[in-house]
Design an enzyme around this catalytic site. Structure first.
Site, PDB file in Angstrom:
ATOM      1  N   VAL A 206       0.787  -1.323   0.089  1.00 51.63           N
ATOM      2  CA  VAL A 206      -0.064   0.081  -0.002  1.00 51.63           C
ATOM      3  C   VAL A 206       0.916   1.238   0.073  1.00 51.63           C
TER       4      VAL A 206
ATOM      5  N   ASN B  71      -7.091  -0.801   6.006  1.00 49.01           N
ATOM      6  CA  ASN B  71      -6.856  -1.701   7.363  1.00 49.01           C
ATOM      7  C   ASN B  71      -5.359  -1.848   7.374  1.00 49.01           C
TER       8      ASN B  71
ATOM      9  N   SER C 235      -6.869   4.780  15.284  1.00 49.65           N
ATOM     10  CA  SER C 235      -6.354   3.886  16.540  1.00 49.65           C
ATOM     11  C   SER C 235      -6.852   4.835  17.533  1.00 49.65           C
TER      12      SER C 235
ATOM     13  N   TYR D  45       3.695   6.243  14.748  1.00 52.17           N
ATOM     14  CA  TYR D  45       2.239   5.738  14.559  1.00 52.17           C
ATOM     15  C   TYR D  45       1.131   6.387  14.879  1.00 52.17           C
ATOM     16  N   ALA D  46       1.466   7.307  16.034  1.00 52.45           N
ATOM     17  CA  ALA D  46       0.347   8.503  16.435  1.00 52.45           C
ATOM     18  C   ALA D  46       0.111   9.145  15.376  1.00 52.45           C
ATOM     19  N   ALA D  47       0.948   9.819  14.773  1.00 60.47           N
ATOM     20  CA  ALA D  47       1.198  11.001  13.912  1.00 60.47           C
ATOM     21  C   ALA D  47       0.286  10.426  12.656  1.00 60.47           C
TER      22      ALA D  47
ATOM     23  N   LYS E  82      -1.785   7.998  12.530  1.00 52.92           N
ATOM     24  CA  LYS E  82      -3.278   7.531  12.791  1.00 52.92           C
ATOM     25  C   LYS E  82      -4.078   8.936  12.948  1.00 52.92           C
TER      26      LYS E  82
HETATM   27  N1  CAA Z   1       3.331   3.877  30.411  1.00 50.54           N
HETATM   28  C1  CAA Z   1       3.949   4.131  31.424  1.00 50.54           C
HETATM   29  N2  CAA Z   1       5.482   4.101  31.449  1.00 50.54           N
HETATM   30  C2  CAA Z   1       5.882   3.903  30.288  1.00 50.54           C
HETATM   31  C3  CAA Z   1       5.057   3.355  29.164  1.00 50.54           C
HETATM   32  C4  CAA Z   1       3.814   3.467  29.278  1.00 50.54           C
HETATM   33  N3  CAA Z   1       2.886   3.120  28.482  1.00 50.54           N
HETATM   34  N4  CAA Z   1       5.970   2.810  28.418  1.00 50.54           N
HETATM   35  C5  CAA Z   1       7.075   2.943  28.741  1.00 50.54           C
HETATM   36  N5  CAA Z   1       7.415   3.374  29.990  1.00 50.54           N
HETATM   37  C6  CAA Z   1       8.467   3.889  30.936  1.00 50.54           C
HETATM   38  C7  CAA Z   1       8.999   2.528  31.182  1.00 50.54           C
HETATM   39  O1  CAA Z   1       8.590   2.018  32.434  1.00 50.54           O
HETATM   40  C8  CAA Z   1      10.458   2.884  31.413  1.00 50.54           C
HETATM   41  O2  CAA Z   1      10.662   3.694  32.769  1.00 50.54           O
HETATM   42  P1  CAA Z   1      11.888   3.728  33.655  1.00 50.54           P
HETATM   43  O3  CAA Z   1      12.711   4.663  32.855  1.00 50.54           O
HETATM   44  O4  CAA Z   1      11.289   4.345  34.702  1.00 50.54           O
HETATM   45  O5  CAA Z   1      12.223   2.329  33.862  1.00 50.54           O
HETATM   46  C9  CAA Z   1      10.773   4.149  30.647  1.00 50.54           C
HETATM   47  O6  CAA Z   1       9.197   4.448  30.101  1.00 50.54           O
HETATM   48  C10 CAA Z   1      11.377   3.665  29.197  1.00 50.54           C
HETATM   49  O7  CAA Z   1      10.582   2.443  28.573  1.00 50.54           O
HETATM   50  P2  CAA Z   1      11.335   1.236  28.164  1.00 50.54           P
HETATM   51  O8  CAA Z   1      12.444   0.559  29.090  1.00 50.54           O
HETATM   52  O9  CAA Z   1      10.550   0.362  27.586  1.00 50.54           O
HETATM   53  O10 CAA Z   1      12.173   2.004  27.043  1.00 50.54           O
HETATM   54  P3  CAA Z   1      12.801   1.021  25.729  1.00 50.54           P
HETATM   55  O11 CAA Z   1      13.332   1.972  24.883  1.00 50.54           O
HETATM   56  O12 CAA Z   1      13.170  -0.139  25.937  1.00 50.54           O
HETATM   57  O13 CAA Z   1      11.246   0.627  24.883  1.00 50.54           O
HETATM   58  C11 CAA Z   1       9.193   1.022  23.670  1.00 50.54           C
HETATM   59  C12 CAA Z   1      10.337   1.836  24.399  1.00 50.54           C
HETATM   60  C13 CAA Z   1       9.649   0.195  22.651  1.00 50.54           C
HETATM   61  C14 CAA Z   1       8.378   2.174  23.264  1.00 50.54           C
HETATM   62  C15 CAA Z   1       8.480   0.056  24.800  1.00 50.54           C
HETATM   63  O14 CAA Z   1       8.224   0.813  25.964  1.00 50.54           O
HETATM   64  C16 CAA Z   1       7.276  -0.184  24.234  1.00 50.54           C
HETATM   65  O15 CAA Z   1       7.305  -1.411  23.207  1.00 50.54           O
HETATM   66  N6  CAA Z   1       6.141   0.161  24.513  1.00 50.54           N
HETATM   67  C17 CAA Z   1       4.736  -0.364  24.186  1.00 50.54           C
HETATM   68  C18 CAA Z   1       4.392   0.851  23.221  1.00 50.54           C
HETATM   69  C19 CAA Z   1       2.935   0.523  22.756  1.00 50.54           C
HETATM   70  O16 CAA Z   1       2.001   0.574  23.448  1.00 50.54           O
HETATM   71  N7  CAA Z   1       2.630  -0.024  21.599  1.00 50.54           N
HETATM   72  C20 CAA Z   1       1.465  -0.310  21.092  1.00 50.54           C
HETATM   73  C21 CAA Z   1       1.318  -1.208  19.978  1.00 50.54           C
HETATM   74  S1  CAA Z   1      -0.125  -2.000  19.750  1.00 50.54           S
HETATM   75  C22 CAA Z   1      -0.619  -0.724  18.555  1.00 50.54           C
HETATM   76  O17 CAA Z   1      -0.002  -0.064  18.164  1.00 50.54           O
HETATM   77  C23 CAA Z   1      -2.062  -0.900  18.255  1.00 50.54           C
HETATM   78  C24 CAA Z   1      -2.670   0.347  18.475  1.00 50.54           C
HETATM   79  O18 CAA Z   1      -3.349   0.935  17.446  1.00 50.54           O
HETATM   80  C25 CAA Z   1      -2.805   0.467  19.936  1.00 50.54           C
HETATM   81  P1  NAI Z   2      -1.579  -7.324  11.848  1.00 52.40           P
HETATM   82  O1  NAI Z   2      -0.312  -7.133  12.057  1.00 52.40           O
HETATM   83  O2  NAI Z   2      -2.412  -8.581  12.311  1.00 52.40           O
HETATM   84  O3  NAI Z   2      -2.144  -7.193  10.381  1.00 52.40           O
HETATM   85  C1  NAI Z   2      -1.747  -6.085   9.506  1.00 52.40           C
HETATM   86  C2  NAI Z   2      -1.706  -6.614   8.138  1.00 52.40           C
HETATM   87  O4  NAI Z   2      -1.494  -5.423   7.190  1.00 52.40           O
HETATM   88  C3  NAI Z   2      -0.756  -7.764   7.807  1.00 52.40           C
HETATM   89  O5  NAI Z   2      -1.435  -8.942   7.239  1.00 52.40           O
HETATM   90  C4  NAI Z   2       0.320  -7.226   6.968  1.00 52.40           C
HETATM   91  O6  NAI Z   2       0.946  -8.037   5.997  1.00 52.40           O
HETATM   92  C5  NAI Z   2      -0.486  -6.409   6.403  1.00 52.40           C
HETATM   93  N1  NAI Z   2       0.507  -5.142   5.536  1.00 52.40           N
HETATM   94  C6  NAI Z   2       1.473  -4.422   6.583  1.00 52.40           C
HETATM   95  N2  NAI Z   2       1.933  -3.559   5.589  1.00 52.40           N
HETATM   96  C7  NAI Z   2       1.497  -3.652   4.545  1.00 52.40           C
HETATM   97  C8  NAI Z   2       1.807  -3.000   3.177  1.00 52.40           C
HETATM   98  N3  NAI Z   2       2.704  -2.090   3.212  1.00 52.40           N
HETATM   99  N4  NAI Z   2       0.936  -3.477   2.241  1.00 52.40           N
HETATM  100  C9  NAI Z   2      -0.065  -4.245   2.436  1.00 52.40           C
HETATM  101  N5  NAI Z   2      -0.451  -4.824   3.525  1.00 52.40           N
HETATM  102  C10 NAI Z   2       0.579  -4.391   4.583  1.00 52.40           C
HETATM  103  O7  NAI Z   2      -2.374  -5.903  12.348  1.00 52.40           O
HETATM  104  P2  NAI Z   2      -3.787  -5.570  12.976  1.00 52.40           P
HETATM  105  O8  NAI Z   2      -3.824  -5.614  14.589  1.00 52.40           O
HETATM  106  O9  NAI Z   2      -4.819  -6.516  12.288  1.00 52.40           O
HETATM  107  O10 NAI Z   2      -4.053  -4.280  12.475  1.00 52.40           O
HETATM  108  C11 NAI Z   2      -5.265  -4.035  11.363  1.00 52.40           C
HETATM  109  C12 NAI Z   2      -4.982  -2.347  11.432  1.00 52.40           C
HETATM  110  O11 NAI Z   2      -5.653  -1.988  12.675  1.00 52.40           O
HETATM  111  C13 NAI Z   2      -4.064  -1.626  11.530  1.00 52.40           C
HETATM  112  O12 NAI Z   2      -4.049  -0.382  10.620  1.00 52.40           O
HETATM  113  C14 NAI Z   2      -3.481  -1.409  12.938  1.00 52.40           C
HETATM  114  O13 NAI Z   2      -2.900  -0.046  12.747  1.00 52.40           O
HETATM  115  C15 NAI Z   2      -5.006  -1.104  13.406  1.00 52.40           C
HETATM  116  N6  NAI Z   2      -5.256  -0.969  14.715  1.00 52.40           N
HETATM  117  C16 NAI Z   2      -4.700  -2.240  15.441  1.00 52.40           C
HETATM  118  C17 NAI Z   2      -4.675  -2.255  16.860  1.00 52.40           C
HETATM  119  C18 NAI Z   2      -4.468  -3.456  17.699  1.00 52.40           C
HETATM  120  O14 NAI Z   2      -4.343  -3.343  18.722  1.00 52.40           O
HETATM  121  N7  NAI Z   2      -4.285  -4.648  17.012  1.00 52.40           N
HETATM  122  C19 NAI Z   2      -5.453  -0.984  17.576  1.00 52.40           C
HETATM  123  C20 NAI Z   2      -5.648   0.031  16.621  1.00 52.40           C
HETATM  124  C21 NAI Z   2      -5.887   0.036  15.479  1.00 52.40           C
END
Ligand code: CAA
Ligand code: NAI
Length: 246
Positions: free
Chosen positions: A63, A89, A141, A154-156, A158
């Site tokens: 995409v 998606n 998201s 990611y936040a930017a 979304k």
């Molecule tokens: N809330 C509070 N504190 C947090 C935090 C949170 N969500 N995340 C990190 N911190 C704190 C840690 O506890 C740590 O504190 P100390 O320095 O006091 O120990 C500090 O911030 C630094 O954190 P890390 O040691 O984890 O730092 P890192 O560089 O090793 O990793 C990171 C950073 C990769 C961002 C890791 O913290 C991480 O993976 N966090 C999760 C990020 C997240 O929520 N991603 C969502 C993925 S799912 C998704 O994206 C779907 C969607 O749409 C929601």
């Molecule tokens: P997932 O990782 O399970 O699936 C994502 C799919 O997108 C995979 O099949 C991957 O191959 C495909 N993909 C990635 N990059 C691509 C590209 N350049 N071109 C074509 N396909 C590509 O993820 P999930 O959780 O199903 O996420 C779906 C959507 O929902 C995403 O936009 C994600 O940001 C959003 N979302 C997910 C949340 C969660 O907690 N899982 C929360 C909020 C939003």
């Protein structure tokens, strides 16, 4: 059947939420194009849904490439003759704290999660405009709505998706095209598996419904926004997050 005689493209449909949506749409009578860059998994998933008698096709796409998105839509139109809905998606994460995030990391996520939505929507526009109708659903998201530690890129992207949704609702309403977004909360897919376990526990306690979302929860929201039941819903961001954003 809520989607009979309906053709839907679901990007990122090979896994997680997109795959659940593909199944849900096909069970409701739609012909579904799973458009994903993971060819191997996509082909397996399509084969399994076809065995259940569902009408599903796989088309490979990156995409983030304008050309690839255009080719994918052209192929879908050549197979099914039209596109009634597009679910933007596909998405990725590449988390890091602001101080550690590289420009490459920032760009990679913007390319897929923001520019990817632009590319696919622009590609599908001529066919929907010609038909005088269509449904576009963009996946935002909770992170785009209220920020999330570690997700500058990611936040930017979304938050940008929400801005594009509202802009396109204003531009495309008069063409008969509905544009809405779904903003899922933390949902049980591979994407959330990268989040440290303690953080997930902490998160759950902040969700009024006290559980993570399931892919089906989001698939039903996509279904509503692609069915005729939502014909007067436009420019809306539907939060499917257990109440974490109110
Ligand atoms: N809330 C509070 N504190 C947090 C935090 C949170 N969500 N995340 C990190 N911190 C704190 C840690 O506890 C740590 O504190 P100390 O320095 O006091 O120990 C500090 O911030 C630094 O954190 P890390 O040691 O984890 O730092 P890192 O560089 O090793 O990793 C990171 C950073 C990769 C961002 C890791 O913290 C991480 O993976 N966090 C999760 C990020 C997240 O929520 N991603 C969502 C993925 S799912 C998704 O994206 C779907 C969607 O749409 C929601
Ligand atoms: P997932 O990782 O399970 O699936 C994502 C799919 O997108 C995979 O099949 C991957 O191959 C495909 N993909 C990635 N990059 C691509 C590209 N350049 N071109 C074509 N396909 C590509 O993820 P999930 O959780 O199903 O996420 C779906 C959507 O929902 C995403 O936009 C994600 O940001 C959003 N979302 C997910 C949340 C969660 O907690 N899982 C929360 C909020 C939003």
């Amino acid at each position: 059947m809520r989607l009979s005689n309906h053709v839907s493209i679901i990007t990122g449909g090979a896994n997680g939420i997109g795959f659940e949506a593909a199944r849900t749409f096909a069970e409701e009578g739609a012909s579904v194009v799973i458009a994903d860059y993971n060819e191997e998994v996509g082909a397996e998933r399509v084969a399994s849904l076809r065995e259940e008698g569902l009408e599903v096709t796989f088309i490979v796409v990156d995409v983030s490439s304008h050309e690839s998105a255009a080719q994918m839509v052209a192929k879908a139109v050549s197979i099914y003759g039209k596109v009634d809905s597009l679910i933007n998606n596909a998405g990725i994460t590449d988390d890091a704290m602001l101080k550690k995030m590289t420009t490459e990391q920032f760009r990679r996520v913007i390319d897929v999660n923001l520019i990817g939505v632009f590319n696919c929507t622009q590609a599908v526009l001529p066919t929907m405009t010609e038909a005088g109708k269509g449904k576009i659903v963009n996946t935002a998201s909770v992170s785009g709505a209220y920020g999330n530690i570690g997700q500058t890129n990611y936040a930017a992207a979304k938050a940008g998706v929400i801005g594009m949704t509202k802009t396109w609702a204003k531009e495309l309403g008069r063409k008969g095209i509905n544009v809405n977004a779904v903003a899922p909360g933390f949902t049980e897919t591979a994407m959330v598996e990268s989040v440290p376990k303690e953080l997930v526990q902490q998160l759950k306690s902040q969700i009024p419904l006290q559980r993570l979302g399931k892919p089906k929860d989001v698939a039903y929201a996509y279904l509503f926004l692609c069915s005729r039941e939502s014909d007067y819903v436009h420019g809306h961001v539907l939060h499917v997050d257990g109440g974490i954003v109110m």
